[in-house]
Design a protein around this motif. Sequence first.
Motif: not given
Length: 232
Positions: A52-79
């Motif tokens: 029940g006691k946290v002894i370690r915090v670990y993680g990963t990094l994912q490059d989501v630049s393409e997804r963010k750019r696509t979301e931005h383009a879709v949002r601009e088109t929708r607007d």
Amino acid sequence: MLSKLSVVDRFKVMRGVLRAIRTGNGFDEVLMLPTQPTTWVRCIGKTESVQGKVIRVYGTLQDVSERKRTEHAVRETRDFFGRTLDAIPALVLHINSQMQLTYYNHSELRDWFLLNEYSVGRALTQIFESLDQAQVIKALMKGMRRAMTGQEGSHVDTIVVKDHPYQAHFGFIPQLDSQGNVAGCFLVVTDVSEMKLLEARVVQAEKMQAVGQLTGGVAHDFNNLLGVVLGN
């Protein structure tokens, strides 16, 4: 990498780590690296606990630049299309295959159907109830059902809003998906009251012109006969 993050993003990561240590729950944050072009990374943090006691915090990094750019383009088109539809002098409604309202533009004509932020998601029959005109609603539902089978259509009808009659043009346009199947339809409503009034005035003017021509012809013939009589 943390040194390249903005102060706000560094705070997000540190806050996530401290919360993970305290609660044992992981965290998931999207961070921005000020590179050229901008790089977006997703930081996923997880914890490892013993008794029940946290002894370690670990993680990963994912490059989501393409997804963010696509979301931005879709949002601009929708607007862009949203602003375009808001600018046209007509009310545009989108109805899905379950006959539910999913979108309407900000036309002044939305008051005809008492549309507001709570209208999206409601059944079309509930939207049309605001008209309280059985024959108009029947014609609208008929046009919508035809559009749901892939057939375009239109008609002009008189609707009464706050005791004031309007001449409205209703257009029904099917929405087809990439396979050509009907996924919904659009209802386009236009106020044509002034146009109908002008048409009526033009017709009346043409009638008066015809009467004037007929009267002039009769008067000319009468004058010819009167001249013969007087001559005799």
